[in-house]
Design a protein around this motif. Sequence first.
Motif, PDB file in Angstrom:
ATOM      1  N   ASP A  60       8.287  -6.029  -1.022  1.00  0.00           N
ATOM      2  CA  ASP A  60       7.991  -6.946   0.079  1.00  0.00           C
ATOM      3  C   ASP A  60       6.936  -7.951  -0.359  1.00  0.00           C
ATOM      4  OD1 ASP A  60       5.387  -5.673   0.367  1.00  0.00           O
ATOM      5  OD2 ASP A  60       6.380  -4.100   1.531  1.00  0.00           O
ATOM      6  N   GLN A  61       6.595  -8.877   0.530  1.00  0.00           N
ATOM      7  CA  GLN A  61       5.639  -9.938   0.217  1.00  0.00           C
ATOM      8  C   GLN A  61       4.250  -9.395  -0.086  1.00  0.00           C
ATOM      9  OE1 GLN A  61       6.687 -12.580   3.718  1.00  0.00           O
ATOM     10  NE2 GLN A  61       6.268 -14.147   2.202  1.00  0.00           N
ATOM     11  N   GLU A  62       3.833  -8.376   0.647  1.00  0.00           N
ATOM     12  CA  GLU A  62       2.500  -7.817   0.433  1.00  0.00           C
ATOM     13  C   GLU A  62       2.369  -7.239  -0.971  1.00  0.00           C
ATOM     14  OE1 GLU A  62      -0.489  -4.370   2.235  1.00  0.00           O
ATOM     15  OE2 GLU A  62       1.339  -4.929   3.330  1.00  0.00           O
ATOM     16  N   ILE A  63       3.377  -6.500  -1.402  1.00  0.00           N
ATOM     17  CA  ILE A  63       3.366  -5.940  -2.752  1.00  0.00           C
ATOM     18  C   ILE A  63       3.356  -7.062  -3.783  1.00  0.00           C
ATOM     19  CG2 ILE A  63       4.690  -4.625  -4.446  1.00  0.00           C
ATOM     20  CD1 ILE A  63       3.321  -2.855  -2.457  1.00  0.00           C
ATOM     21  N   ARG A  64       4.123  -8.097  -3.522  1.00  0.00           N
ATOM     22  CA  ARG A  64       4.170  -9.218  -4.459  1.00  0.00           C
ATOM     23  C   ARG A  64       2.796  -9.839  -4.654  1.00  0.00           C
ATOM     24  NH1 ARG A  64       6.795 -15.164  -3.793  1.00  0.00           N
ATOM     25  NH2 ARG A  64       5.041 -15.260  -2.365  1.00  0.00           N
ATOM     26  N   VAL A  65       2.073 -10.058  -3.567  1.00  0.00           N
ATOM     27  CA  VAL A  65       0.742 -10.655  -3.652  1.00  0.00           C
ATOM     28  C   VAL A  65      -0.194  -9.758  -4.455  1.00  0.00           C
ATOM     29  CG1 VAL A  65      -1.294 -11.320  -2.324  1.00  0.00           C
ATOM     30  CG2 VAL A  65       0.985 -12.006  -1.537  1.00  0.00           C
ATOM     31  N   ARG A  66      -0.150  -8.467  -4.198  1.00  0.00           N
ATOM     32  CA  ARG A  66      -1.019  -7.534  -4.911  1.00  0.00           C
ATOM     33  C   ARG A  66      -0.667  -7.462  -6.393  1.00  0.00           C
ATOM     34  NH1 ARG A  66      -1.076  -2.125  -1.299  1.00  0.00           N
ATOM     35  NH2 ARG A  66      -2.611  -1.492  -2.869  1.00  0.00           N
ATOM     36  N   GLN A  93      10.505 -14.617  -1.466  1.00  0.00           N
ATOM     37  CA  GLN A  93       9.393 -13.795  -1.014  1.00  0.00           C
ATOM     38  C   GLN A  93       9.128 -12.591  -1.914  1.00  0.00           C
ATOM     39  OE1 GLN A  93      10.803 -12.823   2.905  1.00  0.00           O
ATOM     40  NE2 GLN A  93      10.069 -14.741   3.823  1.00  0.00           N
ATOM     41  N   ARG A  94      10.077 -12.286  -2.826  1.00  0.00           N
ATOM     42  CA  ARG A  94       9.963 -11.022  -3.558  1.00  0.00           C
ATOM     43  C   ARG A  94      10.035 -11.123  -5.079  1.00  0.00           C
ATOM     44  NH1 ARG A  94      13.435  -6.540  -0.110  1.00  0.00           N
ATOM     45  NH2 ARG A  94      12.683  -7.113   1.966  1.00  0.00           N
TER      46      ARG A  94
END
Length: 379
Positions: free
Chosen positions: A321-327, A368-369
């Motif tokens: 997901d997007q959150e994992i991508r940012v991290r 997004q991913r």
Amino acid sequence: MFEKEIDFIRSCFPGNENIALHEPVMGKRENDLVRQAIDSGYVSSIGAFVDQFESMICEYTGASYAIATVNGTAALHIALFAAGVKSGEEVLTQPLTFIATANAIKYCHAEPLFLDVDRKTMGLSFDALEDFLKNNTFQNSGGVFNKKNGKRIAACLPVHIFGHVCEIDKITQICKQYAIPVIEDSAEALGSSYKGLHSGRFGTMGIFSFNGNKIVTAGGGGAVITDDKSLAETLKHMTTTARCKDPYEFYHDAVGYNYRMPNLNAALACAQMEKLDDFIKNKRELARQYQEFFVKTSMVMVQEPEHARSNFWLNSVIVEDQEIRVRFLKELTENRIMVRPVWRLLNELLMYANCEVHSNKTAKLLSQRVVNLPSSVRI
């Protein structure tokens, strides 16, 4: 959180404190040929290396003609121009691509019309293209037109993303039924093929980029390939300011473009072309190592499409997901490993926000991913 991923990537690039996304590989051969170009006195758009480079592109791809340009964007622009794209018309393309794809359409004073991409190839979706043409266009003696706004569909511009060739045979087949010229944006796909035919060979024309981060670099540079002699003559004429042949007079018969590749860049490109097969072999081995590692994680590697042979210009993973991508992006960057997200969808940019988007569900998900991993040729 991503200690294992960091350790693995570092093991693939030992001795590199700062790991680049994709850096060029230069050596003595590049120095020698550039020096020859300098010593010849021909450093601009006239010189032996320009002709040699075009011949090498033809030999490698199997195309009948190649026209070297100053960059890939110029190659796209002049190909669209040669295909007859005019002001007020539309070009079918995808929203998940580098901005040059849409910019080149705008240079013709035409508008991009965005269709969805395929999950496996990340290139233009044949299903989305077929649905649009069957249900949203009409034909008459003047061509194919968009039912919604009455604009003529002047061309189709699919993109081979990160070196993976899309279902280009099916795309060109349906466009042929509608008499729509196909220009392949193969900027990232030199050395990639589909069903045994090199990228850029399926459409009316194909283009390549030789930017500093591409698999073969000229520092800058691009090329258009075609099997159509008349198109090739138009491309060469228009990229040399439409100057007519004459031993001394300067006479131009159209508003042309100063788009020819300089001899200095071509010399560098010739040296790089000599190494292309080795570069691809090296990069495909890196892709294999990435795939073996990431299959044991929650991330999914972007695979080589069916019937295709990819140059794996950039290796990519799809995260949860997007959150994992940012991290993931943040942690690897902090550890001096260059990674990058895929581009923001072009229809989300201010200058293209008013363009028609027929479908983009898959493109939205991928935007997004997807994360690109370091993919340089390893010495």
